[in-house]
Scaffold this motif. Structure first.
Motif, PDB file in Angstrom:
ATOM      1  N   VAL A 237     -63.806  15.437  47.294  1.00  0.00           N
ATOM      2  CA  VAL A 237     -65.006  16.272  47.267  1.00  0.00           C
ATOM      3  C   VAL A 237     -65.122  17.077  48.557  1.00  0.00           C
ATOM      4  O   VAL A 237     -65.320  18.296  48.536  1.00  0.00           O
ATOM      5  N   PHE A 238     -64.986  16.400  49.672  1.00  0.00           N
ATOM      6  CA  PHE A 238     -65.212  17.043  50.969  1.00  0.00           C
ATOM      7  C   PHE A 238     -64.268  18.220  51.204  1.00  0.00           C
ATOM      8  O   PHE A 238     -64.687  19.265  51.731  1.00  0.00           O
ATOM      9  N   LEU A 239     -63.014  18.090  50.822  1.00  0.00           N
ATOM     10  CA  LEU A 239     -62.037  19.136  51.123  1.00  0.00           C
ATOM     11  C   LEU A 239     -62.213  20.390  50.276  1.00  0.00           C
ATOM     12  O   LEU A 239     -61.523  21.387  50.511  1.00  0.00           O
ATOM     13  N   GLN A 240     -63.134  20.364  49.326  1.00  0.00           N
ATOM     14  CA  GLN A 240     -63.429  21.600  48.596  1.00  0.00           C
ATOM     15  C   GLN A 240     -64.072  22.639  49.514  1.00  0.00           C
ATOM     16  O   GLN A 240     -64.054  23.829  49.205  1.00  0.00           O
ATOM     17  N   HIS A 241     -64.606  22.209  50.657  1.00  0.00           N
ATOM     18  CA  HIS A 241     -65.261  23.175  51.541  1.00  0.00           C
ATOM     19  C   HIS A 241     -64.272  24.068  52.275  1.00  0.00           C
ATOM     20  O   HIS A 241     -64.672  25.105  52.823  1.00  0.00           O
ATOM     21  N   ALA A 294     -72.719   8.816  50.180  1.00  0.00           N
ATOM     22  CA  ALA A 294     -71.986   9.368  49.037  1.00  0.00           C
ATOM     23  C   ALA A 294     -72.915  10.120  48.090  1.00  0.00           C
ATOM     24  O   ALA A 294     -72.559  11.184  47.550  1.00  0.00           O
ATOM     25  N   VAL A 295     -74.122   9.589  47.873  1.00  0.00           N
ATOM     26  CA  VAL A 295     -75.088  10.262  46.988  1.00  0.00           C
ATOM     27  C   VAL A 295     -75.494  11.613  47.577  1.00  0.00           C
ATOM     28  O   VAL A 295     -75.514  12.633  46.876  1.00  0.00           O
ATOM     29  N   ILE A 296     -75.828  11.622  48.870  1.00  0.00           N
ATOM     30  CA  ILE A 296     -76.235  12.872  49.525  1.00  0.00           C
ATOM     31  C   ILE A 296     -75.080  13.860  49.548  1.00  0.00           C
ATOM     32  O   ILE A 296     -75.251  15.062  49.294  1.00  0.00           O
ATOM     33  N   ALA A 384     -70.719  14.152  40.436  1.00  0.00           N
ATOM     34  CA  ALA A 384     -70.418  12.945  39.660  1.00  0.00           C
ATOM     35  C   ALA A 384     -69.516  11.998  40.455  1.00  0.00           C
ATOM     36  O   ALA A 384     -69.713  10.775  40.443  1.00  0.00           O
ATOM     37  N   ILE A 385     -68.539  12.549  41.167  1.00  0.00           N
ATOM     38  CA  ILE A 385     -67.651  11.712  41.987  1.00  0.00           C
ATOM     39  C   ILE A 385     -68.447  11.020  43.087  1.00  0.00           C
ATOM     40  O   ILE A 385     -68.216   9.848  43.400  1.00  0.00           O
ATOM     41  N   ALA A 390     -70.632   5.949  45.453  1.00  0.00           N
ATOM     42  CA  ALA A 390     -71.791   5.150  45.877  1.00  0.00           C
ATOM     43  C   ALA A 390     -71.793   3.786  45.192  1.00  0.00           C
ATOM     44  O   ALA A 390     -71.999   2.748  45.841  1.00  0.00           O
ATOM     45  N   ILE A 391     -71.558   3.770  43.895  1.00  0.00           N
ATOM     46  CA  ILE A 391     -71.503   2.502  43.165  1.00  0.00           C
ATOM     47  C   ILE A 391     -70.361   1.634  43.690  1.00  0.00           C
ATOM     48  O   ILE A 391     -70.497   0.418  43.866  1.00  0.00           O
TER      49      ILE A 391
END
Length: 457
Positions: A237-241, A294-296, A384-385, A390-391
């Motif tokens: 997710v993070f590397l999409q930036h 993770a949620v934020i 969603a990821i 988080a879970i």
């Protein structure tokens, strides 16, 4: 004023000089970290590649990094932290210049592959050296300060790179190579080797059991690998930036300089807020902190689906940066505690592998989803990821803390404040690192550790 001085002393005091040399090298290197931030824009504008081709090149950077982290982790334990760091930085500087001069797709792809290998080979050696020289009680503070330096440099670099890109893209590669060489010089001339040294066995004494480990140990550690897997999802997710976000902003008609300013907000927020994060999360369960992060994180990237103006993009960056600030210190201290002292380089290499794999998969998958499903699907998928991660942290947190407590040799109380460390009975006898490096807590005897804790008060 007295309160400010006390806060500054509590935040920066008592750390070994080796740490500050590493910190300075990090800051200098990040001040010139132009390439990866603007690589997607450079490939699609200056070189005329498609989004899929740009994603492939950035993905090859990650593939090279996957090899580099594994090799770097082994070299850090066998060859030493200092020579591994020096060689990796020199090689990275050379490949930066080569990548800037390459024009054909296959040459650019090859340059990105080799650059990723050299650049990421330094990561496990750097992390292992940080753990070597900083006692366990100070690691949260040290990792926070280092993360602060990374983002201070990044914030400045993002703005400067946006301006430099308007003049000449080659200038980005030249400046990045120069700062990388300066970092190599600091390490070579100022930093001494910190790898723990085994004590020679006395003649006639009972034979010591050989050190057990290697990459096989790390890859068979299920608790550790579960943590690595969660970090892999976070990194996707993070590397999409740095891959799809600049392309999305360009599609909305926003210039490269605007992207530089917006993404610099990430660094600025961390510079301002990161020094206070340790106080905020102290005493909190790490699994809960990581789950909230993770949620934020996912929410911030998910909201990018509705962004179409610079201020909206800036708002999404602000949100996921808050998650990043919560994630980083807990992540860094936890990986340090899950790494056996004799295998720190290898464990750091395997953990860094999650970033390298994400570096390969994230831009390719992001480009594919964006081209075939749509921009909104990409960003909502990121949200969603984040929920899945988080879970995962809530479920796996207790097992991680039990493992960390086992390596410390103390009963697991909660997953917030570490218990008093002791030496690892399974590790071979070692002496402390050379120079002024503090002996890592995991390699000290119980008496030495107790004396240190008493001295601190």
């Amino acid at each position: 004023m007295r309160t400010v001085r006390g806060w500054f002393r509590d935040t920066t005091g008592g750390l070994p000089s080796t740490f500050w040399y590493l910190w300075t090298g990090t800051l200098i290197n990040r001040l010139g970290s132009f390439i990866l931030v603007f690589l997607a824009i450079y490939l699609t504008t200056a070189r005329g590649f498609t989004a899929v081709q740009a994603g492939l090149v950035i993905g090859l950077w990650g593939a090279g990094g996957a090899v580099g982290t594994m090799v770097g982790g082994v070299l850090a334990d066998r060859w030493g932290r200092r020579p591994t760091l020096t060689a990796a930085h020199i090689g990275a500087a050379a490949m930066m210049l080569a990548l800037g001069l390459a024009e054909q797709l296959w040459l650019v792809a090859t340059g990105a592959l080799l650059l990723g290998a050299f650049a990421e080979a330094a990561r496990p050696a750097f992390s292992a050296m940080m753990i070597d020289v900083v006692p366990e009680r100070d690691r949260l503070r040290a990792f926070t300060l280092n993360y602060w330096a990374i983002n201070l440099g990044f914030a400045c670099a993002a703005v400067l790179a946006g301006l430099a890109a308007e003049l000449d893209y080659l200038l980005l590669f030249v400046v990045d190579a120069t700062t990388t060489l300066l970092t190599a010089a600091i390490i070579f001339f100022k930093v001494r080797e910190t790898r723990p040294v085994r004590v020679p066995q006395a003649t006639g004494s009972a034979p010591t059991a050989p050190a057990r480990g290697g990459l096989r140990t790390a890859f068979s550690d299920r608790v550790f690998l579960g943590f690595v897997a969660l970090n892999l999802l976070t990194a996707l997710v993070f590397l999409q930036h740095i891959s799809m976000l600049p392309i999305a902003m360009g599609a909305d008609g926003l210039p490269a300089a605007t992207y530089g300013t917006v993404i610099a907000l990430n660094g600025v927020l961390i510079v301002v807020g990161q020094l206070f994060i340790p106080r905020l999360i102290r005493g909190r369960r790490r699994s809960h902190v990581l789950a909230l992060a993770a949620v934020i994180f996912g929410a911030g990237f998910g909201l990018t689906a509705v962004a179409d103006h610079a201020w909206l993009y800036a708002l999404t960056v602000l949100i996921w940066t808050l998650g990043e600030m919560l994630n980083s210190p807990s992540n860094s201290t936890l990986i340090a505690e899950l790494s056996p002292s004799a295998l720190r380089g290898r464990y750091q290499g395997v953990f860094s592998l999650s970033w390298s794999v994400a570096g390969f998969v994230a831009p390719i998958a992001g480009g594919f989803v964006r081209d075939h499903v749509g921009d909104a699907a990409l960003w909502l998928g990121c949200a969603a990821i984040g929920a899945v991660v988080a879970i995962g942290h809530l479920v796996s947190g207790p097992a991680r803390e039990r493992r960390a407590a086992e390596l410390r040799g103390a009963p697991a109380t909660c997953d917030a404040t570490p218990a008093t460390p002791r030496s690892d009975a399974a590790a071979p006898p070692i002496t402390g690192p050379t120079a002024d490096a503090a002996v890592p807590a995991a390699t000290r005897s119980p008496a030495e550790t107790a004396a240190d804790l008493t001295a601190v008060g």
